[in-house]
Write a protein that holds these residues in place. Structure first.
Motif, mmCIF file in Angstrom:
data_model
loop_
_atom_site.group_PDB
_atom_site.id
_atom_site.type_symbol
_atom_site.label_atom_id
_atom_site.label_comp_id
_atom_site.label_asym_id
_atom_site.label_seq_id
_atom_site.Cartn_x
_atom_site.Cartn_y
_atom_site.Cartn_z
ATOM 1 N N LEU A 97 1.054 -1.227 -0.005
ATOM 2 C CA LEU A 97 0.026 0.054 0.122
ATOM 3 C C LEU A 97 0.897 1.392 -0.151
ATOM 4 C CD1 LEU A 97 -2.709 -1.064 2.460
ATOM 5 C CD2 LEU A 97 -3.069 -1.032 0.038
ATOM 6 N N LEU A 98 2.177 1.027 0.443
ATOM 7 C CA LEU A 98 3.104 2.358 0.499
ATOM 8 C C LEU A 98 3.545 2.561 -1.060
ATOM 9 C CD1 LEU A 98 5.364 0.928 3.290
ATOM 10 C CD2 LEU A 98 3.381 2.756 3.479
ATOM 11 N N PRO A 99 3.617 4.026 -1.166
ATOM 12 C CA PRO A 99 4.535 4.288 -2.406
ATOM 13 C C PRO A 99 5.886 3.515 -2.550
ATOM 14 C CG PRO A 99 3.890 6.267 -1.064
ATOM 15 C CD PRO A 99 3.378 5.116 -0.285
ATOM 16 N N ASP A 100 6.205 3.381 -3.986
ATOM 17 C CA ASP A 100 7.536 2.714 -4.121
ATOM 18 C C ASP A 100 8.640 3.338 -3.330
ATOM 19 O OD1 ASP A 100 6.380 0.990 -5.939
ATOM 20 O OD2 ASP A 100 6.883 2.007 -7.706
ATOM 21 N N ASP A 101 9.017 4.700 -3.108
ATOM 22 C CA ASP A 101 9.862 5.187 -2.594
ATOM 23 C C ASP A 101 10.112 5.072 -1.041
ATOM 24 O OD1 ASP A 101 7.964 7.098 -2.358
ATOM 25 O OD2 ASP A 101 9.020 8.817 -2.463
ATOM 26 N N THR A 102 8.807 5.189 -0.380
ATOM 27 C CA THR A 102 8.560 4.984 0.971
ATOM 28 C C THR A 102 8.757 3.483 1.364
ATOM 29 O OG1 THR A 102 6.814 6.740 1.069
ATOM 30 C CG2 THR A 102 6.969 5.002 2.789
#
Length: 177
Positions: A97-102
């Motif tokens: 669910l997290l953005p790629d960079d996060t």
């Protein structure tokens, strides 16, 4: 020196019991190997302290102790206490669910934390255990470790390594820092 030779001969002579433990008790090879090693050490102790009275053959006596060690291991794994300590790690559903960079940053932090915790736990083991596990983790075979650390054989290294791994697991389960 002669005692160690006889201990190794005893260990090797009935090492096929390990396969019995994996089949009969459905233990992993490592679990069965640890139970067998413990059984051999117990028999040696019983012989040295005259607890082995010779009313049965040594093989029968060793097998019965090995069988009991396997059952003990099964009981230990099936108690509610053991179930409480089992963890499945961070759920991948949430990670996705997290953005790629996060996600990448969180994964790096988790890996760093895991590496630091492993370093702490390894530091709590004795020098020989730590050296053996580090060498094994770097891909060295048991035979190489035996030669490098002056052990009698690869089988002795495997048994010692499994015990060290068990100590490490217990440190993790007990949450000792």
């Amino acid at each position: 020196m002669a005692r160690r030779l006889h201990e190794n001969q005893l260990f090797s002579k009935y090492a096929y019991f390990i396969g019995e433990g994996t089949r009969k008790h459905r233990l992993s090879e490592d679990e069965s190997s640890m139970a067998y090693s413990d059984a051999v050490l117990t028999v040696i102790e019983h012989i040295c302290t005259d607890r082995f009275e010779g009313r049965s053959e040594l093989k029968t006596y060793l097998f019965q102790i090995f069988n009991n060690k396997c059952v003990d291991h099964i009981r230990k794994n099936t108690t509610k206490k053991a179930q409480v300590h089992r963890t499945d790690g961070f759920d991948d559903r949430y990670m996705n669910l997290l953005p790629d960079d996060t996600r990448t940053a969180v994964q790096q932090l988790m890996q760093q934390q895991d590496a630091e915790l492993l370093g702490q736990r390894l530091g709590q083991l004795g020098d020989k255990c730590r050296q053996m596990l580090m060498a094994w983790g770097e891909g060295y075979k048991d035979a190489d470790i035996a030669e490098q650390m002056s052990y009698q054989s690869a089988a002795v290294v495997k048994t010692s390594r499994l015990r060290c791994m068990q100590k490490l697991r217990e440190l993790y389960l007990n949450g000792q820092a």
